[in-house]
Design an enzyme around this catalytic site. Sequence first.
Site, PDB file in Angstrom:
ATOM      1  N   LYS A 122       0.527  -1.719   0.187  1.00  0.00           N
ATOM      2  CA  LYS A 122       0.049  -0.096  -0.020  1.00  0.00           C
ATOM      3  C   LYS A 122       0.905   1.195  -0.364  1.00  0.00           C
ATOM      4  O   LYS A 122       1.668   1.547   1.126  1.00  0.00           O
ATOM      5  CB  LYS A 122      -0.760  -0.176   1.565  1.00  0.00           C
ATOM      6  N   HIS A 135       4.873   3.697  -5.668  1.00  0.00           N
ATOM      7  CA  HIS A 135       5.303   5.306  -5.373  1.00  0.00           C
ATOM      8  C   HIS A 135       6.400   5.885  -5.784  1.00  0.00           C
ATOM      9  O   HIS A 135       6.569   7.061  -6.359  1.00  0.00           O
ATOM     10  CB  HIS A 135       3.561   5.956  -6.651  1.00  0.00           C
TER      11      HIS A 135
END
Length: 362
Positions: free
Chosen positions: A263, A267
Amino acid sequence: MEQYWDDDDLLVAAQSDLWNHLFVFLKSMSLKCAVELGIPDAIHRHSGPVSVPDLVAALSLPAARLPPLRRLMRMLAFSRLFTRQTSEAAAGGEEEDLYGLTPTSRLLVDDAGGRRSLAPFVRAMLDPVHTAPCLHVGDWFKAADGAATPFEAVHGSVIWGVTRSNPEFNAVFNEGMAADGTFIMDVIVRKCGHVFRGLRSLVDVGGGTGAAAGIVAEAFPHIKCAVLDLPQVVQGLPADGPVDFVAGSMFERVPPADAVMLKWILHDWDDEVCVRILQKCKEAIPSREAGGKVIVVEQVTGSSPEEKSTEMQHFFDVWMMILTGGRERDEQEWCKIFTEAGFSDYKIAATLGLRSVIEVFP
Ligand SMILES: C[S@@+](CC[C@H](N)C(=O)[O-])C[C@H]1O[C@@H](n2cnc3c(N)ncnc32)[C@H](O)[C@@H]1O
Ligand SMILES: COc1cc(-c2oc3cc(O)cc(O)c3c(=O)c2O)cc(OC)c1O
């Protein structure tokens, strides 16, 4: 072009737009101030709209701060962080504006054991460790010293080096992430609990202090939940709670489980590193037939038709560029990374606001 500059209305509108770009940071800084003062909590405790003199008293601020607080509250109400209504003047008294919570500022209230307050997230993101690099992006573009990010150029280390060497920032960062983790996982288990059904074990890789894994463990008590994170994050955390903590690096070994959750991890990294992380996750899970999967919670850019969401997705992408050297990705870019890491299929199980829950199958 000539014609454009000859039109005074356009000229003045362009200047207003420029001012908007220039001063929008005051929105973030006023939000920071409101959280630091505890204004949302004070309004909540008052159980109804509150006047600024009452706020000054509730927050034990010096009386001289009454006029500036009026101005700050007026601005925050205009930005829709608080509601504002003008009360009837009491006999012989002055009219007083009354301020209340909006759905947005309600998110900053520390109730229900602090479970849903996003105030720690605001504190973390607007900590000077985060904001200082944002002031040096131009210098970073011009410098030939090879710093990979403005964050590294300013702090001389990647973010995980700073969390190791700066215990205060480490605590603020982990608390901020935990606040967000609790908030969004509550929604994820309600809205797409099916993603977790049938699992016997789950490891949240880079799961911080276990907020998200704790929500999964609470909602699905039969799932054995663990968190893998860096030693500075998990050391000292309770060993007897619903979540097991493992200190280590996802680049070395991911503990085995039916599912791995990532989670807000990928990125932070470039494509090549994402592939390496996913390969390590794939080694930790069983085949698809035996229930193995990776659960990725990330943005899928371009997935929202709303202009406001799209602007936020661009903000996030630049935020990652400044802080970690990572990036936000569209569906095609995600698909390429999953395929290169050896996964056979994926499914976007849900999109909740700006983030999607993606099941990735071996
Ligand atoms: C952006 S935070 C996300 C935390 C959490 N998953 C969440 O969504 O709130 C990234 C996390 O990755 C962890 N991390 C960074 N490098 C790591 C590594 N090599 N191995 C394991 N965790 C790592 C950080 O300590 C941090 O907790
Ligand atoms: C979880 O929601 C958000 C996360 C983040 C965010 O911020 C940081 C900051 C940092 O110094 C290093 C990081 O790796 C990250 C993240 O990975 C990350 O996800 C930022 C947000 O808004 C700007 C979030 O809403």
